[in-house]
Design a protein around this motif. Structure first.
Motif, PDB file in Angstrom:
ATOM      1  N   VAL A 121       0.908  -1.263  -0.176  1.00  0.00           N
ATOM      2  CA  VAL A 121      -0.030  -0.141   0.088  1.00  0.00           C
ATOM      3  C   VAL A 121       0.854   1.271  -0.052  1.00  0.00           C
ATOM      4  N   TYR A 122       0.504   2.346  -0.883  1.00  0.00           N
ATOM      5  CA  TYR A 122       1.422   3.480  -1.046  1.00  0.00           C
ATOM      6  C   TYR A 122       0.361   4.593  -1.118  1.00  0.00           C
ATOM      7  N   LEU A 123       0.838   5.572  -0.479  1.00  0.00           N
ATOM      8  CA  LEU A 123       0.007   6.866  -0.317  1.00  0.00           C
ATOM      9  C   LEU A 123       0.819   8.147  -1.024  1.00  0.00           C
ATOM     10  N   VAL A 134       8.639  -1.077   4.890  1.00  0.00           N
ATOM     11  CA  VAL A 134       8.830  -2.459   5.077  1.00  0.00           C
ATOM     12  C   VAL A 134       9.563  -2.804   3.574  1.00  0.00           C
ATOM     13  N   LYS A 135       8.903  -2.479   2.481  1.00  0.00           N
ATOM     14  CA  LYS A 135       9.450  -2.728   1.305  1.00  0.00           C
ATOM     15  C   LYS A 135      10.493  -1.740   0.644  1.00  0.00           C
ATOM     16  N   PHE A 141      11.226   4.817 -10.427  1.00  0.00           N
ATOM     17  CA  PHE A 141       9.878   4.981 -10.412  1.00  0.00           C
ATOM     18  C   PHE A 141       9.329   6.438 -10.045  1.00  0.00           C
ATOM     19  N   ASP A 142       8.785   6.995 -10.621  1.00  0.00           N
ATOM     20  CA  ASP A 142       8.145   8.313 -10.158  1.00  0.00           C
ATOM     21  C   ASP A 142       6.729   8.303 -10.333  1.00  0.00           C
ATOM     22  N   ASN A 168       7.169  -2.658 -13.073  1.00  0.00           N
ATOM     23  CA  ASN A 168       7.773  -1.043 -13.172  1.00  0.00           C
ATOM     24  C   ASN A 168       6.793  -0.427 -12.059  1.00  0.00           C
ATOM     25  N   TYR A 169       6.873  -0.720 -10.787  1.00  0.00           N
ATOM     26  CA  TYR A 169       6.163  -0.174  -9.502  1.00  0.00           C
ATOM     27  C   TYR A 169       6.918   0.603  -8.496  1.00  0.00           C
ATOM     28  N   VAL A 170       6.197   1.226  -7.687  1.00  0.00           N
ATOM     29  CA  VAL A 170       6.929   1.950  -6.609  1.00  0.00           C
ATOM     30  C   VAL A 170       7.933   1.133  -5.852  1.00  0.00           C
ATOM     31  N   PHE A 171       7.550  -0.085  -5.660  1.00  0.00           N
ATOM     32  CA  PHE A 171       8.546  -0.827  -4.577  1.00  0.00           C
ATOM     33  C   PHE A 171       9.301  -1.861  -5.621  1.00  0.00           C
TER      34      PHE A 171
END
Length: 608
Positions: A121-123, A134-135, A141-142, A168-171
């Motif tokens: 989960v990312y905000l 945690v990750k 990635f922007d 290709n994601y936030v983490f």
């Protein structure tokens, strides 16, 4: 004239003529009738049931995704959460900033753990972004410049966006994820919640839950299929591209496939259930009944033929069958005596030779039983040693879930009462136990291990004030490699309690790592504390080399050494260097492992 010819036919000819005439004629006739009936009936029944099955798939994922949406809405309406984020927007002071980051991370962790399908989960906000620490972040990635953000541009943009599978994601992740992004508002500011689903979880669920189909695929967008396994699978799905919901028969190569298509109302994803027409026909109960009936007819005809030919044809076979049964009861000692040189005689010789080979194999097997038992006992002992080491490691840990929730409560209450140092200490300790838990994984990345030991050091620094300082120098490229979980913290704890605590000067702990020839990673934990006497140092290193355990001199270093040796072999492990009242170095060697698959293969080689 015909009877004279029959007299001179050999046994093989008599058997073939009698059986082939009956079986071939019956099979050709029955096969033609039964197959056409079964095929049409099977396709009709499959089409009726397949739509219900795909609706179950739709219901399963709709329930999960709707539940996630409900939880996101509830989180965005939580007054404490909203007030915390609003305070973050104002950025009043650095102490409040850290507290707010910790509180938001806790809420995001609760959302992540609420559903097994959620990977992370990312905000995102215009003032900064949040995660639960945690990750490992993907630095390339922007979110602001990604499709996840551009999807919501414009006045009529939707509130929820469902995106295709991606790596290709936030983490950073070893497997693909499926992002769902929610556009919300907190106060007058826009915020974006990005919930990533674990694509492998979806694939495994489809593969294990719907055995009625050969394959079940989910199509996201124009050409993004979640779990295609081959070019053939993709081609079969593409043959139904552009079609509305329903059942279709398609041909790929020389084979026919039955495809059921259903569209998920919530996400717009298309679900394909694919079944090979050939496999579908072969599994029918009607066909089994027909084949059984056919076989009964064949058996009846064979019996009639047997009665016709009589003992003239079957008597030698009956005698051979009786000898076989008797030989089986007497441990394959009874042989079949037959003087004729015809086909029965050849069969008798083969049977007698087989008995000789069986007896020889039984003798050889008996001679190897003891060796197999010894080998089995050795493997069992090795496994028991490994389990004992893992159990000891687990016994050193506290209950992370209970402590994590308790520390959150302490942190909030301390912050409300202005005890910011207590708030920071509780937050760091909560992060320490959260990273120590690692969702039950035995192996973690070195970057995750660094995060865990840094939390522990910051806690100790708060405790010892100016008496303790530390440095961590682990290159970025090494952080992606894997290691046994919880190997650095016991070494740091040993350095504090047996080194720095025993001297009056300021203590410094230095943690570094380097890779040697792309094969071995070397960790060094160094302190400037009391040091180790030469005689004791020699004893410690000897026991570490032999894999022994001495609880009287500190269990932590032995536990680390034993788990590394059990996981990677005796060529790896821990050694100590020290000079009295100057320094102590703990040098830990592990193999350079890039993926969990390499980790599993290495461990398998250790125990083989």
């Amino acid at each position: 004239m015909n009877k004279k010819r029959q007299v001179f036919l050999n046994f093989n000819s008599k058997l073939i003529i009698g059986i082939i005439i009956i079986v071939v004629l019956n099979t050709l006739f029955a096969g033609y009738v039964y197959y056409n009936y079964a095929y049409k009936n099977t396709i009709s029944n499959f089409n009726k049931s397949s739509e219900n099955l795909l609706m179950q798939v739709d219901s399963y994922y709709t329930e999960h995704i709707s539940g996630i949406t409900t939880k996101v809405n509830a989180l965005n309406n939580n007054m404490m959460f909203m007030n915390t984020v609003k305070e973050f927007f104002s950025k009043k002071d650095t102490v409040a900033y850290g507290r707010e980051m910790s509180i938001v991370a806790d809420y995001l962790s609760q959302l992540e753990l609420s559903d097994s399908m959620i990977d992370s989960v990312y905000l995102y906000t215009a003032f900064g972004d949040f995660d639960n620490f945690v990750k490992i972040r993907n630095k390339e990635f922007d979110f602001r410049n990604s499709q996840l953000y551009r999807h919501f541009s414009g006045i009529t943009s939707p509130e929820v966006g469902y995106f295709p599978e991606t790596r290709n994601y936030v983490f950073q992740t070893e497997y693909p994820v499926i992002p769902i992004v929610y556009k919300k508002s907190i106060g007058s500011n826009r915020v974006f919640y990005s919930v990533a689903l674990n694509a492998n979880y979806i694939k495994n669920y489809l593969a294990s839950s719907y055995s009625t189909f050969d394959h079940v695929y989910i199509l996201q967008g124009a050409d993004n299929v979640v779990n295609v396994e081959s070019d053939k699978d993709k081609a079969v799905v593409e043959l139904c591209s552009g079609k509305t919901d329903g059942n279709y028969e398609v041909t790929y190569g020389s084979k026919k496939y039955v495809v059921c298509l259903h569209t998920m109302e919530l996400t717009g994803w298309k679900i394909y259930g694919v079944k090979s027409a050939e496999n579908l026909v072969n599994n029918l109960n009607e066909l089994k009944f027909i084949v059984t009936a056919q076989m009964l007819v064949v058996i009846s005809l064979v019996i009639i033929s047997g009665l016709f030919f009589g003992n003239w044809l079957t008597a030698p076979l009956v005698n051979l069958a009786a000898v076989m049964k008797e030989s089986e009861k007497n441990h394959f000692r009874k042989k079949f005596e037959y003087d004729s040189k015809d086909e029965i005689g050849q069969l008798a010789n083969s049977f007698n030779n087989m008995l000789d080979e069986i007896n020889a194999l039984v003798s050889e097997l008996n001679s190897n039983i003891d060796e197999l038992k010894i080998e089995k006992e050795n493997v069992k002992k090795e496994q028991e040693e490994k389990r004992r080491a893992e159990l000891k490691a687990l016994q050193m840990q506290m209950n992370p879930h209970f402590l994590y929730n308790t520390l959150n409560t302490i942190s909030w209450q301390a912050a409300d009462q202005g005890a910011m140092e207590v708030c920071e200490l509780a937050g760091l300790l909560g992060k320490f136990f959260r990273t120590s838990l690692n969702r039950g994984r035995e192996h973690v990345t070195i970057g995750e291990e660094e995060t865990q030991v840094e939390s522990y050091l910051r806690i100790q620094k708060i405790r010892y004030k100016t008496k303790l300082d530390f440095e961590i120098n682990i290159p970025e490229k090494i952080k992606k490699y894997y290691t046994v979980n919880l190997v650095l913290q016991p070494l740091v704890e040993n350095a504090i309690y047996h080194g720095i605590k025993e001297v009056d000067r300021q203590g410094i702990i230095k943690i570094s790592a380097q890779i040697q020839e792309e094969k071995t990673i070397v960790f060094i934990v160094e302190d400037n504390g009391y040091g180790i006497e030469p005689e004791k140092l020699a004893v410690l290193n000897d026991k570490l080399l032999q894999g022994e355990v001495d609880s009287s001199t500190g269990y932590g270093i032995y536990n680390v050494n034993e788990r590394v040796r059990l996981s990677y072999g005796e060529g790896y492990g821990l050694s100590l260097e020290s000079e009295q009242n100057v320094y102590t170095k703990a040098v830990l060697k592990i193999p350079a492992v890039r993926t969990l698959e390499e980790e599993t293969e290495l461990r398998r080689n250790v125990y083989d």
